[in-house]
Design a protein around this motif. Sequence first.
Motif, short mmCIF file in Angstrom:
data_model
loop_
_atom_site.label_atom_id
_atom_site.label_comp_id
_atom_site.label_asym_id
_atom_site.label_seq_id
_atom_site.Cartn_x
_atom_site.Cartn_y
_atom_site.Cartn_z
N PHE A 249 -30.47 68.95 77.25
CA PHE A 249 -30.29 70.18 78.02
C PHE A 249 -31.00 71.33 77.34
O PHE A 249 -31.34 71.26 76.16
CB PHE A 249 -28.80 70.46 78.19
N GLU A 250 -31.23 72.38 78.09
CA GLU A 250 -31.90 73.56 77.53
C GLU A 250 -31.10 74.09 76.34
O GLU A 250 -29.88 73.99 76.31
CB GLU A 250 -31.99 74.66 78.60
N ILE B 8 -23.66 73.09 74.21
CA ILE B 8 -23.68 71.71 74.71
C ILE B 8 -24.54 70.84 73.81
O ILE B 8 -24.12 69.76 73.37
CB ILE B 8 -24.20 71.68 76.17
N ARG C 194 -27.28 70.31 86.56
CA ARG C 194 -28.08 71.20 85.71
C ARG C 194 -28.03 72.64 86.20
O ARG C 194 -28.26 73.57 85.45
CB ARG C 194 -29.54 70.74 85.69
N VAL D 276 -21.40 70.78 83.09
CA VAL D 276 -21.88 69.87 82.04
C VAL D 276 -20.95 69.94 80.83
O VAL D 276 -20.52 68.92 80.29
CB VAL D 276 -23.33 70.22 81.64
N ALA D 277 -20.61 71.17 80.42
CA ALA D 277 -19.71 71.35 79.28
C ALA D 277 -18.36 70.69 79.55
O ALA D 277 -17.81 69.99 78.72
CB ALA D 277 -19.51 72.84 78.99
N CYS E 193 -18.82 78.68 74.75
CA CYS E 193 -19.27 79.21 76.04
C CYS E 193 -19.38 80.73 76.02
O CYS E 193 -19.99 81.31 76.90
CB CYS E 193 -18.44 78.68 77.19
N THR F 200 -28.35 79.97 76.33
CA THR F 200 -26.99 80.34 76.75
C THR F 200 -25.97 79.25 76.39
O THR F 200 -25.85 78.87 75.24
CB THR F 200 -26.93 80.70 78.27
N GLU G 125 -25.50 74.12 87.00
CA GLU G 125 -24.23 74.73 86.60
C GLU G 125 -23.83 74.21 85.22
O GLU G 125 -23.20 73.17 85.09
CB GLU G 125 -23.17 74.34 87.63
N GLU G 126 -24.24 74.95 84.17
CA GLU G 126 -23.98 74.49 82.80
C GLU G 126 -22.49 74.27 82.53
O GLU G 126 -22.11 73.41 81.75
CB GLU G 126 -24.52 75.52 81.80
N GLY H 294 -26.13 76.17 76.93
CA GLY H 294 -26.82 74.95 76.51
C GLY H 294 -26.82 74.79 74.99
O GLY H 294 -26.83 73.66 74.47
N THR I 68 -27.63 63.40 85.06
CA THR I 68 -27.09 64.58 85.74
C THR I 68 -27.05 64.31 87.24
O THR I 68 -27.64 63.33 87.71
CB THR I 68 -27.99 65.80 85.48
#
Length: 350
Positions: free
Chosen positions: A326-327, A335, A296, A302-303, A199, A330, A298-299, A332, A278
């Motif tokens: 996911f993208e 992830i 999505r 997701v992590a 992160c 950053t 808030e990454e 992503g 999601t």
Amino acid sequence: METLVRTVNGEGPEEYYKEASKILKKDGLVAFPTETVYGLGGNALDENAAKKIYAAKGRPSDNPLIVHIANMQALEDLTSSVPKKAYQLAEAFWPGPLTLVLPKSEQVPLGTTGGLETVAIRMPNHPVALHLIAASGLYLAAPSANTSGRPSPTLAEHVLEDLKGRIEMILDGGMVEVGIESTIVDVTEEIPTILRPGCITKEMLEKVVGQVKVDPAIVSKQGAPKGRPKAPGMKYKHYAPKADMIIFSGEQDKVISEISRRAKEAVTLGKKVGILATEETKDLYKVGSVVSIGSREEEGSVAKGLYKILRDFDHMQVDCIFAESFEDDTMGTAIMNRMCKAAGYAMEQV
Ligand code: TXA
Ligand code: MG
């Protein structure tokens, strides 16, 4: 052996920290929460403790351990030299989810570093981890507290699931904050290199030390790794749920319809299907066991949810998992790195 589970917070109870310290001083193992994932701690300067860690996890012994510290003096003790950029990164991000690879000092045994002349060091940002390191007066070698190859633990229950009867104690400090492992940066060369994304992103590191490279062997959405990764652990299959997992990328509408089609097909064949969706998409699927990993928008969510969901799919005994992607920017990047490995690189563009 019996695995004791003790519920603690950063303040105490002191008796549990004393009990844990006693175990660690006798080269025993204590799992504890960090802000990223739970770690399986042992005395970093005792080769016997390292051996026990490898045995408990079923981990290949060429895969080095991260040493956890609670103050800057420890950085000096464990290394033979610390370049300026390492200090700058430590000052900017410690305590926190950043691991620095540096030349090791004499006192760090090769048993801890998997035979390497470098050592990976991190000051975790979790009150329980910091309290345990200080109370024991030790440096704690701690890989993620999972069986090798399984998703890393984000709850004490996950540690118990994998390591019950194999370690002396688990300090239960509740759910972790970040949910994926620290960013690892090799600072032994002039230009720092990211060996594992986390992160703390490349952009964040570059703001502090200028140019930062990324190990080309890191797995990403772009495909399977090129070359031999510099972090030995990155070459192993990892984070894997028991079911086969496929990741679908492309425009959201197309991804949803392809996953829905494949899920229907699998259900017709009598398979139990898990869908990793999601918050934004979860209500759009009509078949399968649909689980939302987070938003999505808030990454971070997701992590935090990823490893728990992979374990939940195991508990649900699904036969296959279809996942949205996911993208690759950053957080992503980190992830997708974990998801691609969990899927054994099974990725489809729709
Ligand atoms: O967030 C984290 O880093 C967690 C928590 C518990 O701190 N720990 C963790 O440890 O993820 P582990 O053992 O699961 O992953 C350590 C990674 C492996 O990929 C290993 O190969 C790499 O760090 N590593 C350790 N020492 C290294 C070294 N000297 N040079 C290159 N890579 C190293
Ligand atoms: Mg691990």
